[in-house]
Design a protein around this motif. Sequence first.
Motif, PDB file in Angstrom:
ATOM      1  N   ALA A 127       0.923  -1.019   0.060  1.00  0.00           N
ATOM      2  CA  ALA A 127      -0.152  -0.121   0.029  1.00  0.00           C
ATOM      3  C   ALA A 127       0.772   1.884   0.219  1.00  0.00           C
ATOM      4  O   ALA A 127       0.414   2.082  -0.955  1.00  0.00           O
ATOM      5  CB  ALA A 127      -1.754  -0.007   1.541  1.00  0.00           C
ATOM      6  N   HIS A 128       2.127   2.029   0.655  1.00  0.00           N
ATOM      7  CA  HIS A 128       2.675   2.064   0.732  1.00  0.00           C
ATOM      8  C   HIS A 128       3.575   2.726   0.151  1.00  0.00           C
ATOM      9  O   HIS A 128       3.447   3.575  -0.586  1.00  0.00           O
ATOM     10  CB  HIS A 128       3.694   2.374   1.914  1.00  0.00           C
ATOM     11  N   GLN A 129       3.887   1.339  -1.019  1.00  0.00           N
ATOM     12  CA  GLN A 129       5.148   1.562  -2.545  1.00  0.00           C
ATOM     13  C   GLN A 129       3.991   1.934  -3.565  1.00  0.00           C
ATOM     14  O   GLN A 129       3.688   3.223  -4.874  1.00  0.00           O
ATOM     15  CB  GLN A 129       5.269   0.207  -3.193  1.00  0.00           C
ATOM     16  N   ASP A 130       2.242   1.152  -3.214  1.00  0.00           N
ATOM     17  CA  ASP A 130       1.270   2.065  -4.556  1.00  0.00           C
ATOM     18  C   ASP A 130       1.539   3.248  -4.270  1.00  0.00           C
ATOM     19  O   ASP A 130       1.116   4.541  -5.029  1.00  0.00           O
ATOM     20  CB  ASP A 130       0.315   1.228  -4.086  1.00  0.00           C
ATOM     21  N   LEU A 131       0.786   4.090  -2.674  1.00  0.00           N
ATOM     22  CA  LEU A 131       0.989   6.037  -2.542  1.00  0.00           C
ATOM     23  C   LEU A 131       2.277   5.681  -3.492  1.00  0.00           C
ATOM     24  O   LEU A 131       2.246   7.700  -4.275  1.00  0.00           O
ATOM     25  CB  LEU A 131       1.233   5.760  -1.222  1.00  0.00           C
ATOM     26  N   LEU A 132       3.432   5.916  -3.610  1.00  0.00           N
ATOM     27  CA  LEU A 132       4.478   6.519  -4.025  1.00  0.00           C
ATOM     28  C   LEU A 132       4.854   6.474  -5.391  1.00  0.00           C
ATOM     29  O   LEU A 132       4.834   7.478  -6.312  1.00  0.00           O
ATOM     30  CB  LEU A 132       5.758   5.413  -3.265  1.00  0.00           C
ATOM     31  N   ALA A 133       4.159   5.338  -5.879  1.00  0.00           N
ATOM     32  CA  ALA A 133       4.048   5.231  -6.987  1.00  0.00           C
ATOM     33  C   ALA A 133       2.614   6.388  -7.351  1.00  0.00           C
ATOM     34  O   ALA A 133       3.230   7.117  -8.802  1.00  0.00           O
ATOM     35  CB  ALA A 133       3.730   3.256  -7.596  1.00  0.00           C
ATOM     36  N   LYS A 134       2.187   6.418  -7.195  1.00  0.00           N
ATOM     37  CA  LYS A 134       1.225   6.633  -7.732  1.00  0.00           C
ATOM     38  C   LYS A 134       0.962   8.830  -7.511  1.00  0.00           C
ATOM     39  O   LYS A 134       0.724   9.787  -8.305  1.00  0.00           O
ATOM     40  CB  LYS A 134      -0.664   7.412  -6.883  1.00  0.00           C
ATOM     41  N   ALA A 135       2.267   9.088  -6.636  1.00  0.00           N
ATOM     42  CA  ALA A 135       2.499  10.482  -6.559  1.00  0.00           C
ATOM     43  C   ALA A 135       3.410  10.431  -7.652  1.00  0.00           C
ATOM     44  O   ALA A 135       3.297  11.489  -8.711  1.00  0.00           O
ATOM     45  CB  ALA A 135       3.514  10.647  -5.600  1.00  0.00           C
ATOM     46  N   GLN A 136       3.936   9.720  -8.453  1.00  0.00           N
ATOM     47  CA  GLN A 136       4.876   9.195  -9.514  1.00  0.00           C
ATOM     48  C   GLN A 136       4.023   9.973 -10.565  1.00  0.00           C
ATOM     49  O   GLN A 136       4.536  10.465 -11.814  1.00  0.00           O
ATOM     50  CB  GLN A 136       6.201   8.583  -9.555  1.00  0.00           C
ATOM     51  N   ARG A 137       3.113   9.437 -10.618  1.00  0.00           N
ATOM     52  CA  ARG A 137       1.846   8.896 -11.801  1.00  0.00           C
ATOM     53  C   ARG A 137       1.397  10.889 -11.953  1.00  0.00           C
ATOM     54  O   ARG A 137       1.206  10.572 -12.867  1.00  0.00           O
ATOM     55  CB  ARG A 137       0.768   8.170 -12.008  1.00  0.00           C
ATOM     56  N   TYR A 138       1.020  11.213 -10.794  1.00  0.00           N
ATOM     57  CA  TYR A 138       0.096  12.541 -10.565  1.00  0.00           C
ATOM     58  C   TYR A 138       0.899  13.979 -10.729  1.00  0.00           C
ATOM     59  O   TYR A 138       0.172  14.669 -11.023  1.00  0.00           O
ATOM     60  CB  TYR A 138      -1.313  12.147  -9.329  1.00  0.00           C
ATOM     61  N   PHE A 139       1.525  13.800  -9.261  1.00  0.00           N
ATOM     62  CA  PHE A 139       2.404  14.662  -9.379  1.00  0.00           C
ATOM     63  C   PHE A 139       4.140  15.533 -10.620  1.00  0.00           C
ATOM     64  O   PHE A 139       4.385  13.945 -10.370  1.00  0.00           O
ATOM     65  CB  PHE A 139       2.543  15.301  -8.134  1.00  0.00           C
ATOM     66  N   PRO A 140       3.925  15.773 -11.425  1.00  0.00           N
ATOM     67  CA  PRO A 140       5.213  16.189 -12.225  1.00  0.00           C
ATOM     68  C   PRO A 140       6.712  16.236 -10.816  1.00  0.00           C
ATOM     69  O   PRO A 140       6.794  16.413 -10.181  1.00  0.00           O
ATOM     70  CB  PRO A 140       5.572  17.527 -12.395  1.00  0.00           C
ATOM     71  N   GLY A 141       7.915  15.057 -11.566  1.00  0.00           N
ATOM     72  CA  GLY A 141       8.653  14.829 -10.530  1.00  0.00           C
ATOM     73  C   GLY A 141       8.225  14.293  -9.708  1.00  0.00           C
ATOM     74  O   GLY A 141       8.953  13.820  -8.189  1.00  0.00           O
ATOM     75  N   GLY A 142       7.219  13.650  -9.016  1.00  0.00           N
ATOM     76  CA  GLY A 142       6.500  13.085  -7.844  1.00  0.00           C
ATOM     77  C   GLY A 142       6.848  13.808  -6.658  1.00  0.00           C
ATOM     78  O   GLY A 142       6.483  13.519  -5.802  1.00  0.00           O
ATOM     79  N   SER A 143       6.084  15.064  -7.097  1.00  0.00           N
ATOM     80  CA  SER A 143       6.203  16.172  -5.618  1.00  0.00           C
ATOM     81  C   SER A 143       5.401  17.513  -6.144  1.00  0.00           C
ATOM     82  O   SER A 143       5.294  17.513  -7.322  1.00  0.00           O
ATOM     83  CB  SER A 143       7.446  16.298  -5.235  1.00  0.00           C
ATOM     84  N   ASN A 144       4.704  18.239  -5.457  1.00  0.00           N
ATOM     85  CA  ASN A 144       4.391  19.355  -5.330  1.00  0.00           C
ATOM     86  C   ASN A 144       5.126  19.698  -4.818  1.00  0.00           C
ATOM     87  O   ASN A 144       5.090  21.242  -5.128  1.00  0.00           O
ATOM     88  CB  ASN A 144       3.251  19.341  -4.322  1.00  0.00           C
ATOM     89  N   GLY A 145       6.530  19.771  -5.407  1.00  0.00           N
ATOM     90  CA  GLY A 145       7.576  21.848  -5.852  1.00  0.00           C
ATOM     91  C   GLY A 145       8.227  21.316  -4.751  1.00  0.00           C
ATOM     92  O   GLY A 145       9.280  22.370  -3.731  1.00  0.00           O
ATOM     93  N   ASN A 146       7.743  20.261  -3.155  1.00  0.00           N
ATOM     94  CA  ASN A 146       8.646  21.108  -2.025  1.00  0.00           C
ATOM     95  C   ASN A 146       9.911  19.829  -1.724  1.00  0.00           C
ATOM     96  O   ASN A 146      10.657  19.755  -3.076  1.00  0.00           O
ATOM     97  CB  ASN A 146       7.866  20.959  -0.590  1.00  0.00           C
ATOM     98  N   MET A 147       9.828  19.692  -0.964  1.00  0.00           N
ATOM     99  CA  MET A 147      11.126  18.708  -0.382  1.00  0.00           C
ATOM    100  C   MET A 147      10.848  17.012  -1.493  1.00  0.00           C
ATOM    101  O   MET A 147       9.529  16.850  -1.417  1.00  0.00           O
ATOM    102  CB  MET A 147      11.340  18.522   0.398  1.00  0.00           C
ATOM    103  N   THR A 148      12.136  17.086  -2.015  1.00  0.00           N
ATOM    104  CA  THR A 148      11.967  15.492  -2.990  1.00  0.00           C
ATOM    105  C   THR A 148      13.230  14.288  -2.266  1.00  0.00           C
ATOM    106  O   THR A 148      14.341  15.683  -2.047  1.00  0.00           O
ATOM    107  CB  THR A 148      12.272  15.812  -4.222  1.00  0.00           C
ATOM    108  N   LEU A 149      12.880  13.473  -2.519  1.00  0.00           N
ATOM    109  CA  LEU A 149      14.129  12.010  -1.982  1.00  0.00           C
ATOM    110  C   LEU A 149      14.564  11.599  -2.624  1.00  0.00           C
ATOM    111  O   LEU A 149      13.397  11.316  -4.057  1.00  0.00           O
ATOM    112  CB  LEU A 149      13.303  11.997  -0.512  1.00  0.00           C
ATOM    113  N   PRO A 150      15.052  10.753  -2.633  1.00  0.00           N
ATOM    114  CA  PRO A 150      14.791   9.554  -4.275  1.00  0.00           C
ATOM    115  C   PRO A 150      14.668   8.114  -3.748  1.00  0.00           C
ATOM    116  O   PRO A 150      14.655   8.417  -2.499  1.00  0.00           O
ATOM    117  CB  PRO A 150      17.099   9.518  -3.616  1.00  0.00           C
ATOM    118  N   PRO A 151      14.359   7.651  -5.163  1.00  0.00           N
ATOM    119  CA  PRO A 151      13.747   6.912  -4.732  1.00  0.00           C
ATOM    120  C   PRO A 151      13.912   6.063  -3.628  1.00  0.00           C
ATOM    121  O   PRO A 151      12.175   5.726  -2.899  1.00  0.00           O
ATOM    122  CB  PRO A 151      13.526   5.959  -5.771  1.00  0.00           C
ATOM    123  N   GLU A 152      15.087   5.981  -2.775  1.00  0.00           N
ATOM    124  CA  GLU A 152      14.827   4.784  -1.817  1.00  0.00           C
ATOM    125  C   GLU A 152      15.148   4.783   0.005  1.00  0.00           C
ATOM    126  O   GLU A 152      14.886   4.829   0.070  1.00  0.00           O
ATOM    127  CB  GLU A 152      17.276   4.348  -1.907  1.00  0.00           C
TER     128      GLU A 152
END
Length: 432
Positions: A8-33
Motif C-alpha cells: 500500500a505504501h509503495q502504491d502511494l509512492l507510485a501514484k505520487a510519481q504518476r500524478y505529480f510532476p517529478g513525484g512532488s508538489n514542488g517542495n522537498m523531494t527525496l531519491p527513490p530509496e
Amino acid sequence: MPFAQDAAHQDLLAKAQRYFPGGSNGNMTLPPEYAFVIARGEGARVYDPEGHAWIDYLLGSGPMILGHAHPRVVAAVQEQLGRGSTFFYLNDKAIALAEAIVAAVPCAEQVRFTSSGSEATFFALRLARAYRGRDKILKFEGGYHGSHDYAMMNVEGQDPVPYPQAVRGSAGIPRSLEAEVLIAPYNDLDTTTAIIERHHDALGAVIVEPFQRMLAPVPGFLQGLREVTAHYGIPLVFDEVVTGFRFAYGGAQEYYGVVPDLAALGKIVGGGYPLAAVVGRAEIMAHFVQPDAEGRVVGQIGTLNGNPVAAAAGLATLEALRQPGVYDRLHALGRQLRELLAATLREHGFAAQVLGDGPLFHVLFTAQPVQTYRDTLQADAEKQRRFHYGLLQHGVLKSLSKGYISLAHGEAELEATAQAFDAVLAAMARDA
Ligand SMILES: Cc1ncc(COP(=O)(O)O)c(C=O)c1O
C-alpha cells in the motif's frame, strides 16, 4: 532497502510519481530509496503509513512550532469548522488575529492577510513600489522570498555574478524583470550602501531576510541598512516568514531591535494552515485603498485572504507562544542541539560550521567561518547530502538546508537525535 516496504505504501509512492510532476508538489523531494509518505504527525514526530516514525525537524517547513496536531490548535480549528470554512468577507477570527499581530510585531500598525508567504512578499513589494512611486527592488544574493518572479532572482544554488546584476532563478520568468531587481551582498554593508546610494532614485523597496537562510546578521548590518534606507525614504521590508514569532514573539525586528517599514509574515502565524500577512506602517498600508497619481490602488484580492479556519489556528498558536518561558525554552533547545552537533562533528574529526539561532540549526561542511552567501558556496555539498540522508535512515527528518525545532521536542528527542548524529558522522568518518 527502500523505506517503503508494504504494497500500500509503495502504491502511494507510485501514484505520487504518476500524478505529480517529478513525484512532488514542488517542495522537498527525496531519491527513490529514501522516499516515503507521511500518514500523520503527532508532537515532534511524523509517521509513514507503515507506522515508522521520524523525529521531525522539518516541521512542515517551519509552521509547526508547537509540534504536530497540538490539542489547543486542533480544538480551535474544530470549533471554527462547525461555524463555516470561508466567507470572503470580514470574519471575527481574522480581526482577532490582526489585533494580536499589531500587538506583537513592532512595525505592524495594520495587516493584510494572504494565503502564502510568497504572496505576502509579492504584495509587500507591490505596496512599497506604489507608496514610493519607483519600480526597482533591491534584494540580497541567496535570499529567499518565495517563488514569485521578483523573488526568484539570485536565489540559492546559483553561481555568483557581479553585483548588482540580477539573474533569473527559475525558468519562465520574463527576462525583462532582471532589469527591475538589484542584487546586493548580505552582511556586506559597504557594498550594499554603495549600491543603494547609486540607485536610490530608482528603488521602490529593499527586501531582506533579517536572518538570511541560516546566516546571522553581523553586528551593525541591519542597523546600517535601516539607516541608509530611511535616509533615502526607501521602504525597508523584512521578510519574517521564517523569523516571525520564532526568534521572539515580535520576530526578528524585536530580537535585533531594528524596525522595518513593512514585514511579510507566514508559517507560524497561520498555525499550519494557509495564511500569511503583509504588515507595516499605516501610512504605507494606506496605499491598498488610496489611489496613486494615476488613480490606481494596490490590488490584493484573494479568495482565502483572512480565512477563519487558518486564523483560528494562528490565534491558538500565538496564545501558546505567549505563555511564560516559551522563548527561553526554544532558545535553550536550539543551543543544546547546536552544541551537541558541534561536539559530535569535532569528535569525528570534521571541519564544519554549525549555524543557527533560536530554534534553528544547520551544518555546513567547511573549515572556514561562514558569514556571506558566497562563503556558503565553499561548503562540501556531497557531505551535507550524506549527513542528511544518513539522518533519515536513523529516524531523523530535516530539510537539506535547515532544521526547525518545536516546543514538542524534549530530552527524549534530543537524546535520540544525538545518537543519530553520532551514528551518521561515525559512518561518514569511516568512509572518508
Ligand atoms: C524567508 C521566506 N520567505 C518567503 C517564503 C515563502 O513562503 P510560502 O512557502 O508560504 O510561499 C519562505 C518559504 O519558505 C521563506 O522561507
